[in-house]
Motif scaffolding. Structure first.
Motif, short mmCIF file in Angstrom:
data_model
loop_
_atom_site.label_atom_id
_atom_site.label_comp_id
_atom_site.label_asym_id
_atom_site.label_seq_id
_atom_site.Cartn_x
_atom_site.Cartn_y
_atom_site.Cartn_z
N TYR A 1 -8.10 -3.71 9.11
CA TYR A 1 -6.75 -3.97 8.62
C TYR A 1 -5.71 -3.55 9.66
O TYR A 1 -4.76 -4.28 9.96
N GLU A 2 -5.90 -2.36 10.20
CA GLU A 2 -4.94 -1.85 11.18
C GLU A 2 -5.05 -2.60 12.50
O GLU A 2 -4.02 -2.93 13.13
N LYS B 1 3.43 -8.45 -4.88
CA LYS B 1 4.05 -7.14 -5.05
C LYS B 1 3.02 -6.02 -5.06
O LYS B 1 3.35 -4.87 -4.75
N PHE B 2 1.77 -6.32 -5.43
CA PHE B 2 0.74 -5.28 -5.43
C PHE B 2 -0.44 -5.65 -4.54
O PHE B 2 -1.58 -5.28 -4.79
N VAL B 3 -0.15 -6.41 -3.47
CA VAL B 3 -1.13 -6.69 -2.42
C VAL B 3 -0.67 -5.97 -1.16
O VAL B 3 0.46 -6.13 -0.73
N GLY B 4 -1.56 -5.20 -0.58
CA GLY B 4 -1.23 -4.45 0.63
C GLY B 4 -2.10 -3.21 0.72
O GLY B 4 -2.12 -2.38 -0.21
N PHE B 5 -2.83 -3.08 1.80
CA PHE B 5 -3.78 -1.98 1.93
C PHE B 5 -3.10 -0.63 2.11
O PHE B 5 -3.74 0.41 2.04
N ASP B 6 -1.79 -0.66 2.33
CA ASP B 6 -1.04 0.59 2.40
C ASP B 6 -0.74 1.13 1.00
O ASP B 6 -0.21 2.23 0.85
N LEU B 7 -1.11 0.37 -0.05
CA LEU B 7 -0.87 0.80 -1.42
C LEU B 7 -2.06 1.55 -2.02
O LEU B 7 -2.03 1.92 -3.20
N ILE B 8 -3.09 1.77 -1.22
CA ILE B 8 -4.29 2.43 -1.71
C ILE B 8 -4.88 3.28 -0.59
O ILE B 8 -4.80 2.91 0.59
N GLU B 9 -5.44 4.43 -0.95
CA GLU B 9 -6.04 5.29 0.07
C GLU B 9 -7.26 6.02 -0.47
O GLU B 9 -7.44 6.16 -1.69
N LEU B 10 -8.09 6.44 0.45
CA LEU B 10 -9.27 7.23 0.13
C LEU B 10 -8.99 8.66 0.58
O LEU B 10 -8.77 8.92 1.76
N PRO C 1 -8.39 -6.23 2.13
CA PRO C 1 -9.22 -6.38 0.95
C PRO C 1 -8.48 -6.30 -0.37
O PRO C 1 -9.08 -6.51 -1.43
N THR C 2 -7.17 -6.02 -0.35
CA THR C 2 -6.41 -6.01 -1.61
C THR C 2 -5.95 -7.41 -2.00
O THR C 2 -5.18 -7.56 -2.96
N VAL C 3 -6.43 -8.45 -1.31
CA VAL C 3 -6.09 -9.82 -1.69
C VAL C 3 -6.82 -10.27 -2.95
O VAL C 3 -6.65 -11.39 -3.42
#
Length: 333
Positions: A99-100, A137-146, A108-110
């Motif tokens: 992603y980066e 509005k809720f697609v974007g890998f910056d919206l989720i983290e491990l 993968p948030t698609v």
């Protein structure tokens, strides 16, 4: 079971008929909504089908969005106290890296968009601009983290889909198992994604064909060229296996995370060679979304990837772009 987003666009050509040696082992089966074929040399004639099927079953229980009891499905439905396993953690970590590196072309948030377009397990929705805008509005890998082996979402509607590289990763997992068993010559193919190591019985490298990118949802296409690999993986992503026709317009299954619509460019297929199939698979998807010119710049910066890009010109003819080292893998006619 699940169908991968990156559909198969090359096939394993390993002719073993007429070979009398008894140490050539072939394991075949079904996994992830597709087939697998694993050929290896073993003087002890061990048959690993039970172990391999068990590995692939556990793999599905981790990252299959088609299995409602999988770890990824539980995360997508915001269940509590989910225990992550190594498969999920490795997928998440690789996804973040790609992603980066691709500046968001791989994301993968698609997953909600994949479902909306009818390419996932969810019900296809009516596609209109306001619907796509609402999902974005809720697609974007910056919206989720491990963090500390737990998934943290900034928006509970965020969902993950690793299908764009899961089959590639499962190839690596099976290859690691064979390495552990002391197998030094093998080829693993799952859904068209391949890792090969060592030599065939006649001493030559494993032979793999890349097919012509012809619209074809069911049958095999003719081979375009053949390559040899030893200690490398190859994955191909194309726009001609999984697509839909809406109002007379063809939409391929590769969703652009920035627009919410299937990527539209003149790339027909992308084959990527690297040292891991998860790497090849994820980057093949990203490159197909980028388009030709951005892909060239990206590949120029990532010499660890060798790639063949097939695209169409204004007259509909095949054109090719390949990285400088790709030619070393070609089988010369």
């Amino acid at each position: 079971m699940y169908h991968k987003i990156n559909y198969l666009v090359f096939f394993l050509f390993c002719s073993i008929s007429g070979i009398a040696q008894k140490d050539l082992m072939l394991v075949e089966g079904f996994a992830q909504g597709t087939t697998y074929h694993i050929t290896y040399l073993d003087n002890n004639e061990r048959f690993f089908k039970t172990e391999i099927d068990s590995i692939l079953h556990d793999f599905d229980l981790s990252v299959s969005t088609y299995n409602t009891n999988s770890i990824i499905s539980k995360i997508n439905t915001n269940q509590k106290n989910i225990i992550l396993d190594k498969y999920f953690i490795n997928c998440f970590t690789k996804a973040k890296e790609v992603y980066e590196n691709t500046k968001g072309a791989f994301d993968p948030t698609v997953y909600p968009l994949v479902n909306a377009w009818g390419f996932g397990p969810g019900k296809k929705e009516k596609i209109e601009p306001k619907k796509i805008d609402s999902i974005l509005k809720f697609v974007g890998f910056d919206l989720i983290e491990l963090k500390e082996n737990k998934i943290i979402k900034k928006d509970p509607r965020v969902c993950l889909d690793f299908n764009a590289f899961a089959q590639g990763y499962s190839v690596d997992v099976v290859a690691e198992f064979l390495n552990y068993k002391g197998i030094s010559s093998y080829i693993v193919e799952i859904g068209g994604e391949v890792f090969a190591k060592g030599k065939m019985l006649d001493g030559s490298n494993w032979d793999i064909a890349i097919e012509k990118p012809i619209d074809n949802k069911a049958a095999e296409n003719p081979a375009l060229l053949h390559i040899n690999i030893d200690g490398f993986a190859i994955a191909t992503s194309g726009n001609y296996r999984k697509y839909t026709i809406e109002n007379g317009i063809k939409y391929a299954h590769h969703i652009d995370p920035k627009t919410g619509y299937p990527a539209k460019n003149n790339l027909l297929s992308v084959s990527v060679i690297s040292n891991k199939c998860i790497t090849s698979d994820a980057n093949a998807t990203a490159i197909l979304v980028m388009g030709l010119e951005k892909a060239k710049k990206f590949l120029n910066k990532h010499s660890e990837l060798d790639a063949l890009l097939i695209y169409s010109d204004d007259k509909g003819n095949y054109q090719f772009y390949e990285t400088p080292n790709f030619n070393t893998f070609r089988i010369k006619e």
